[in-house]
Design a protein around this motif. Structure first.
Motif, PDB file in Angstrom:
ATOM      1  N   GLU A  84       0.833  -1.207   0.000  1.00 35.10           N
ATOM      2  CA  GLU A  84       0.000   0.000   0.000  1.00 35.10           C
ATOM      3  C   GLU A  84       0.865   1.253   0.000  1.00 35.10           C
ATOM      4  OE1 GLU A  84      -3.317   2.466   0.005  1.00 35.10           O
ATOM      5  OE2 GLU A  84      -3.103   0.329  -0.466  1.00 35.10           O
ATOM      6  N   LYS A  87       2.216   1.734  -3.447  1.00 32.92           N
ATOM      7  CA  LYS A  87       1.168   2.288  -4.306  1.00 32.92           C
ATOM      8  C   LYS A  87       1.032   3.798  -4.087  1.00 32.92           C
ATOM      9  CE  LYS A  87      -3.124   1.318  -3.310  1.00 32.92           C
ATOM     10  NZ  LYS A  87      -4.385   0.544  -3.137  1.00 32.92           N
ATOM     11  N   ARG A 146      -7.504   4.336  -4.070  1.00 34.46           N
ATOM     12  CA  ARG A 146      -8.628   3.539  -3.585  1.00 34.46           C
ATOM     13  C   ARG A 146      -9.393   2.913  -4.751  1.00 34.46           C
ATOM     14  NH1 ARG A 146     -12.097   5.950   1.438  1.00 34.46           N
ATOM     15  NH2 ARG A 146     -10.548   5.681   3.075  1.00 34.46           N
ATOM     16  N   CYS A 148      -8.245   2.075  -7.706  1.00 29.26           N
ATOM     17  CA  CYS A 148      -7.482   0.949  -8.255  1.00 29.26           C
ATOM     18  C   CYS A 148      -7.685  -0.303  -7.407  1.00 29.26           C
ATOM     19  CB  CYS A 148      -5.999   1.297  -8.333  1.00 29.26           C
ATOM     20  SG  CYS A 148      -5.569   2.429  -9.667  1.00 29.26           S
ATOM     21  N   GLN A 149      -7.708  -0.130  -6.079  1.00 27.72           N
ATOM     22  CA  GLN A 149      -7.956  -1.278  -5.209  1.00 27.72           C
ATOM     23  C   GLN A 149      -9.363  -1.820  -5.423  1.00 27.72           C
ATOM     24  OE1 GLN A 149      -5.180  -2.227  -3.112  1.00 27.72           O
ATOM     25  NE2 GLN A 149      -6.371  -4.105  -3.296  1.00 27.72           N
ATOM     26  N   THR A 153     -10.656  -5.580  -6.533  1.00 23.77           N
ATOM     27  CA  THR A 153     -11.644  -6.264  -5.704  1.00 23.77           C
ATOM     28  C   THR A 153     -12.861  -6.683  -6.514  1.00 23.77           C
ATOM     29  OG1 THR A 153     -10.935  -4.987  -3.773  1.00 23.77           O
ATOM     30  CG2 THR A 153     -13.082  -6.050  -3.642  1.00 23.77           C
ATOM     31  N   SER A 236      -2.050  -2.942  -6.648  1.00 28.31           N
ATOM     32  CA  SER A 236      -3.321  -3.208  -5.963  1.00 28.31           C
ATOM     33  C   SER A 236      -3.691  -4.682  -6.071  1.00 28.31           C
ATOM     34  CB  SER A 236      -4.433  -2.347  -6.564  1.00 28.31           C
ATOM     35  OG  SER A 236      -4.163  -0.973  -6.411  1.00 28.31           O
ATOM     36  N   SER A 237      -3.444  -5.284  -7.227  1.00 29.08           N
ATOM     37  CA  SER A 237      -3.749  -6.702  -7.414  1.00 29.08           C
ATOM     38  C   SER A 237      -2.842  -7.574  -6.545  1.00 29.08           C
ATOM     39  CB  SER A 237      -3.574  -7.084  -8.889  1.00 29.08           C
ATOM     40  OG  SER A 237      -4.435  -6.319  -9.708  1.00 29.08           O
ATOM     41  N   ARG A 239      -1.528  -6.638  -3.694  1.00 29.74           N
ATOM     42  CA  ARG A 239      -2.004  -6.454  -2.319  1.00 29.74           C
ATOM     43  C   ARG A 239      -3.273  -7.273  -2.073  1.00 29.74           C
ATOM     44  NH1 ARG A 239      -5.002  -1.965   0.509  1.00 29.74           N
ATOM     45  NH2 ARG A 239      -4.462  -2.262   2.693  1.00 29.74           N
ATOM     46  N   TYR A 240      -4.141  -7.330  -3.069  1.00 28.87           N
ATOM     47  CA  TYR A 240      -5.347  -8.140  -2.953  1.00 28.87           C
ATOM     48  C   TYR A 240      -4.977  -9.614  -2.775  1.00 28.87           C
ATOM     49  CZ  TYR A 240      -9.955 -10.037  -4.015  1.00 28.87           C
ATOM     50  OH  TYR A 240     -11.153 -10.717  -3.950  1.00 28.87           O
ATOM     51  N   SER A 275     -16.660  -4.465   0.557  1.00 30.03           N
ATOM     52  CA  SER A 275     -16.239  -3.192  -0.041  1.00 30.03           C
ATOM     53  C   SER A 275     -17.415  -2.385  -0.564  1.00 30.03           C
ATOM     54  CB  SER A 275     -15.251  -3.450  -1.182  1.00 30.03           C
ATOM     55  OG  SER A 275     -15.884  -4.106  -2.262  1.00 30.03           O
TER      56      SER A 275
END
Length: 348
Positions: A84, A87, A146, A148-149, A153, A236-237, A239-240, A275
């Protein structure tokens, strides 16, 4: 209608902050510290379900049962927030030169402030206060991160929910299955499109009168090149994926035996449902995630208690513990830092 220009902040040197202002800043830091500690106590110790999950997590970490998965999930926590910070570093240095260390600190401060604010809006304040200039433009940068996350998701979550809908709710309706697959592709296209054409999003906000005042905060978004956006989406991917791995490891530690593919679909569906529901604060996320997780894993025949314990433990590891760590940086935060004339910053 022309889009508003990004904010420019060329400022003259400021005088030292008055003693009264410094007093208010100290009082605010103390208030945030007490409120955060109070919420942490309420959520981790006073709440019976979370306290039981936390004790179970500690017991498994210290004993032979589940020790390996729990320790691996714990080791992934700094990686999670490191991604994060990476990012945010990619986004923030488009506005001004910034170090990764300062970006990591901004993320922890934002996490702590977001812990005690509705829908985690304090996350915005925590990050922009670490910048020296163009702080209003930073609001658009935080929103972009946010978003992008959210794209990551939605992409994984819609596939997870699609699996459950096709298997448990529409097994005898082939036409409905085909339509649902098409709807999933359409949703993901509509979510991804504004990321690379954010001028459409800014124009849409500008066209709605009640939202028009927010358009100037988002005006910086179209200035980000596609290369940065792709990098941030990939981070982001990653981190997911770390989130999913942590949840899977905790489920394993608590004895959940669902096949890996089915469990991954349930995890992705859980994160998507969580989310999509706004929360009053970080504590409200707990109920949404637990309700989603127990329902989806229940369809797979898994008992409620292990799933509930794993989900609560995930919240403790990724939200409660880092929020407590972030208090150290909140107390050292220089809120009254002088803002400087923005220097040209690299965009890649």
């Amino acid at each position: 209608m022309p889009l508003p220009k990004p904010q420019s902040y060329v400022q003259t040197p400021e005088q030292p902050a008055p003693t009264r202002r410094r007093g208010w800043v100290v009082a605010g830091k103390v208030g945030i510290t007490l409120l955060t500690l109070g919420l942490l106590w309420h959520s981790v110790v006073a709440d019976a379900a979370t306290a039981a999950a936390w004790r179970g997590l500690l017991a498994r970490a210290l004993s032979g049962a589940g020790r390996g998965p729990v320790l691996l999930a714990l080791l992934l926590m700094p990686l999670n927030w490191g991604l994060e910070a990476w990012k945010w570093w990619r986004l923030a240095r488009h506005l001004e030169p910034v170090s990764f260390r300062r970006s990591f600190r901004a993320v922890l401060v934002g996490l702590t402030l977001g812990f005690v604010t509705p829908n985690r809006v304090g996350d915005y304040a925590g990050r922009i206060m670490e910048l020296k200039s163009r702080r209003l433009d930073a609001l658009g940068a935080v929103f972009l991160g946010r978003y992008c996350q959210l794209v990551a998701t939605v992409a994984a979550g819609t596939l997870g929910l699609l699996y459950f809908l096709l298997r448990f709710y529409l097994p005898a309706y082939p036409a409905a299955k085909l339509g649902l697959v098409g709807l999933t592709l359409l949703i993901n296209t509509l979510v991804l499109l504004p990321l690379y054409h954010s001028e459409l999003l800014v124009a849409a906000v500008e066209a709605v009168r009640p939202l028009r005042r927010f358009s100037r905060f988002l005006a910086v978004m179209p200035t980000y090149p596609a290369r940065i956006l792709t990098d941030v989406l990939l981070i982001s991917s990653l981190r997911y994926a770390v989130f999913c791995a942590q949840f899977g490891l905790l489920l394993l530690a608590y004895g959940v035996q669902a096949p890996a593919g089915h469990a991954l679909a349930a995890i992705a569906g859980t994160f998507l449902l969580k989310s999509l529901v706004p929360s009053l604060n970080a504590l409200a996320d707990v109920g949404v995630r637990e309700l989603s997780a127990t329902h989806l894993f229940g369809l797979l025949g898994e008992p409620v208690l292990p799933v509930l314990s794993a989900s609560l433990s995930l919240w403790v590891l990724n939200i409660a513990v880092p929020s407590a760590i972030g208090l150290v940086f909140v107390l050292r935060l220089n809120v009254l830092r002088k803002r400087k004339t923005p220097a040209s910053a690299p965009s890649v």
